[in-house]
Enzyme design. Structure first.
Site, mmCIF file in Angstrom:
data_model
loop_
_atom_site.group_PDB
_atom_site.id
_atom_site.type_symbol
_atom_site.label_atom_id
_atom_site.label_comp_id
_atom_site.label_asym_id
_atom_site.label_seq_id
_atom_site.Cartn_x
_atom_site.Cartn_y
_atom_site.Cartn_z
ATOM 1 N N HIS A 35 0.828 -1.207 0.000
ATOM 2 C CA HIS A 35 0.000 0.000 0.000
ATOM 3 C C HIS A 35 0.862 1.257 0.000
ATOM 4 O O HIS A 35 0.478 2.283 -0.545
ATOM 5 C CB HIS A 35 -0.953 -0.001 1.196
ATOM 6 C CG HIS A 35 -2.197 -0.804 0.966
ATOM 7 N ND1 HIS A 35 -3.467 -0.303 1.098
ATOM 8 C CD2 HIS A 35 -2.357 -2.097 0.570
ATOM 9 C CE1 HIS A 35 -4.361 -1.251 0.811
ATOM 10 N NE2 HIS A 35 -3.710 -2.349 0.500
ATOM 11 N N GLY A 62 4.500 6.110 -4.429
ATOM 12 C CA GLY A 62 5.796 5.446 -4.396
ATOM 13 C C GLY A 62 6.192 4.998 -2.996
ATOM 14 O O GLY A 62 5.518 5.303 -2.003
ATOM 15 N N GLU A 99 -3.398 8.970 3.977
ATOM 16 C CA GLU A 99 -3.590 7.692 3.277
ATOM 17 C C GLU A 99 -4.214 6.625 4.171
ATOM 18 O O GLU A 99 -5.108 5.898 3.763
ATOM 19 C CB GLU A 99 -2.246 7.183 2.715
ATOM 20 C CG GLU A 99 -1.706 8.026 1.583
ATOM 21 C CD GLU A 99 -0.338 7.567 1.113
ATOM 22 O OE1 GLU A 99 0.025 6.396 1.304
ATOM 23 O OE2 GLU A 99 0.404 8.415 0.552
ATOM 24 N N ASP A 102 -5.261 -18.117 2.407
ATOM 25 C CA ASP A 102 -4.818 -19.453 2.024
ATOM 26 C C ASP A 102 -5.307 -20.423 3.094
ATOM 27 O O ASP A 102 -4.672 -20.577 4.136
ATOM 28 C CB ASP A 102 -3.289 -19.471 1.918
ATOM 29 C CG ASP A 102 -2.730 -20.868 1.711
ATOM 30 O OD1 ASP A 102 -3.531 -21.818 1.568
ATOM 31 O OD2 ASP A 102 -1.497 -21.009 1.693
ATOM 32 N N THR A 159 -2.593 -23.444 4.176
ATOM 33 C CA THR A 159 -1.482 -23.154 5.104
ATOM 34 C C THR A 159 -1.468 -21.646 5.388
ATOM 35 O O THR A 159 -0.632 -20.914 4.865
ATOM 36 C CB THR A 159 -0.114 -23.567 4.500
ATOM 37 O OG1 THR A 159 0.004 -22.955 3.199
ATOM 38 C CG2 THR A 159 0.020 -25.062 4.344
ATOM 39 N N ASP A 186 4.231 -19.952 1.270
ATOM 40 C CA ASP A 186 4.592 -21.054 0.376
ATOM 41 C C ASP A 186 3.803 -20.901 -0.930
ATOM 42 O O ASP A 186 3.151 -19.871 -1.137
ATOM 43 C CB ASP A 186 4.301 -22.404 1.059
ATOM 44 C CG ASP A 186 2.858 -22.512 1.545
ATOM 45 O OD1 ASP A 186 2.004 -21.744 1.056
ATOM 46 O OD2 ASP A 186 2.571 -23.351 2.410
#
Ligand code: HEM
Length: 345
Positions: free
Chosen positions: A92, A98, A113, A264, A267, A272
Site C-alpha cells: 500500500h 511510491g 492515506e 490461504d 497453510t 509457500d
C-alpha cells in the site's frame, strides 16, 4: 546489538540477489520482448530524459554501509503474526505516491492515506512493526535518524516474508521519505478486479503481469480477508469450489458481523506456493486471485508456481525488488529522513 536481535538466517540460507530473473527462462516473454524491441529503442531516448526512468537508480543493498554498517543485523520484524499486515503495508505504501513511507504519516486534519477507505483496512500490527523497527535502528547511535522509514518498511516486509517461511532476498536501500499524504491519492486494486483491471493497475507501477501474479497471489499465501471482500462470491461465483463456499459460509454467517477467512485456507500462516494450488482447485478467496487461473492469459504462470515453489520464490523476490523501486524519492526530490515515521520533520 545482542546476538538474539540478529537476523539468524543471514548467512545460513539461499539469498536471492536483486538481479532480475532472466527473460530467457520465459519463452512467451522472449517473444513479446522481440516484438516490442524496436518500439522500445525508439522510446528509449525520450525516456532516458524523464525523471521516472531513473527512479530507484541509486538504490543499492549496501547504501548505509558507511553510516550504519550493522543495519542488516538489527532485527526489524519479530512476529510472524504481524507479518501479513507488514507485507501488505509495504504494498500500500509503494502503490500510492511510491515507496516513501507516506502511508505512515498522520495529518492533523485527518486527511491522510491510512484513514482513506482502503487504508483503514490495514491492520495496526504493520504500523507497530515499523515503529518498533525504527526504535531498534535508532538504538544504534550511528544509525539514529540516518535510515529512512521507507527503507525500514522495505526491510521489515522482507523479514516478514522470511519469518513466515518465504524467500530471503537482498533489499535495495536508499529511499527517502515523502512529506505528503492525502486520502484522495489512494487508489488500490479491488478484490473484484479482473485480469485487465489488474494489469492496468500494475502497469501504472511499471510492473508486468508476471510481477503482478507473483506479488498478489504470492503475498496472499499469508493473512486474512474480511467477509465483505469475498462473501458475495459464496452464492454467485461458479469458479468457486462448492465445498469451499460451504466452508466459508461458516466463517461468514453474516456479512457485517466482522468475520474473516484466511486467504490461504490450506497453510494460512506459512509463506509457500499453496495459494496457487488453491487457485487450481477453485479455492481462491478473492475473485482477483481466482481470475488469474480463470483467464487463459495468466493460467500458465499459476500452474508454474503451483508446481515449482523455488521458481515462485525467485520471481517473488525479484518482483518485490521491482515493487520497491516504484516512485522512489531522493533528497533533491523533496525527500527527507524522517525522525518520527508518523510526521514530517
Ligand atoms: C492484485 C491486487 C491486489 C488485490 C485486489 C488485493 C486485495 C486484498 C484484499 C481485499 C485483502 C483483504 C483486506 C482486509 O480484509 O482488510 C488483502 C489482504 C492482503 N494483501 Fe492484498 N491485494 C492485492 C495485492 C497485494 C500485494 C501486491 C501484496 C503484497 C506484496 C498484498 C498483500 C496482502 C496481504 C499480506 C494481505 C493479508 C493482510 C492481513 O492479514 O493483515 N496484496 N488484499
Amino acid at each position: 546489538m545482542g546476538e538474539s536481535a540478529r537476523r539468524p538466517h543471514a548467512s545460513s540460507r539461499l539469498v536471492y540477489k536483486p538481479t532480475l530473473s532472466s527473460p530467457a527462462n520465459h519463452p512467451e516473454l522472449m517473444q513479446r520482448l522481440r516484438f516490442f524491441l524496436a518500439a522500445f529503442f525508439l522510446l528509449a531516448l525520450g525516456d532516458a530524459l524523464s525523471p521516472s526512468s531513473v527512479a530507484g537508480a541509486h538504490l543499492r543493498p549496501d547504501y548505509y554501509a558507511d553510516v550504519c554498517p550493522d543495519l542488516e543485523s538489527i532485527s526489524v520484524a519479530h512476529s510472524p503474526v504481524a507479518a501479513p499486515a507488514t507485507l501488505r503495508l509495504f504494498f500500500h505504501d509503494c502503490a500510492v505516491r511510491g515507496c516513501d513511507a507516506s502511508i505512515m504519516l498522520i495529518n492533523p486534519d485527518g486527511d491522510d492515506e491510512w484513514r482513506s477507505l482502503d487504508g483503514m483496512t490495514l491492520k495496526p500490527e504493520g504500523f507497530h512493526t515499523v515503529m518498533n523497527a525504527k526504535a531498534a535502528v535508532d538504538s544504534d547511535p550511528r544509525c539514529r535518524n540516518v535510515v529512512s522509514c521507507a527503507d525500514i518498511l522495505a526491510l521489515a516486509a522482507r523479514d516478514s516474508v522470511f519469518l513466515s517461511g518465504g524467500p530471503d532476498y537482498e533489499v535495495e536501500l536508499g529511499r527517502y521519505d515523502g512529506r505528503v499524504s492525502t486520502g484522495r491519492s489512494v487508489v488500490i486494486p479491488h478484490g473484484s478486479f479482473n485480469l485487465d483491471q489488474l494489469n492496468s493497475f500494475f502497469s501504472g507501477l511499471n510492473l508486468s503481469q508476471s510481477d503482478m501474479i507473483a506479488l498478489s497471489a504470492g503475498a496472499h499465501t499469508i493473512g486474512a480477508a474480511s467477509c465483505g471482500f469475498f462473501g458475495y462470491r459464496m452464492s454467485t461465483d461458479a469458479a468457486m469450489d462448492p465445498a469451499f463456499a460451504e466452508e466459508l459460509r461458516g466463517s461468514c454467517p453474516a456479512m457485517d458481523a466482522g468475520g474473516f477467512a484466511f486467504l490461504d485456507a490450506a497453510t494460512p500462516l506459512r509463506f509457500d506456493n499453496e495459494y496457487y494450488r488453491n487457485l487450481r482447485a477453485g479455492r481462491g478467496l478473492l475473485a482477483s486471485d481466482q481470475a488469474l487461473y480463470a483467464d487463459a492469459r495468466s493460467r500458465a504462470d499459476v500452474d508454474r508456481y503451483a508446481a515449482d515453489e523455488e521458481a515462485f520464490f525467485g520471481d517473488f523476490a525479484a518482483a518485490m525488488t521491482r515493487l520497491g523501486r516504484v516512485g522512489v524519492r531522493t533528497a533533491e526530490d523533496n525527500g527527507e529522513i524522517r525522525r518520527d515515521c508518523r510526521f514530517p520533520n
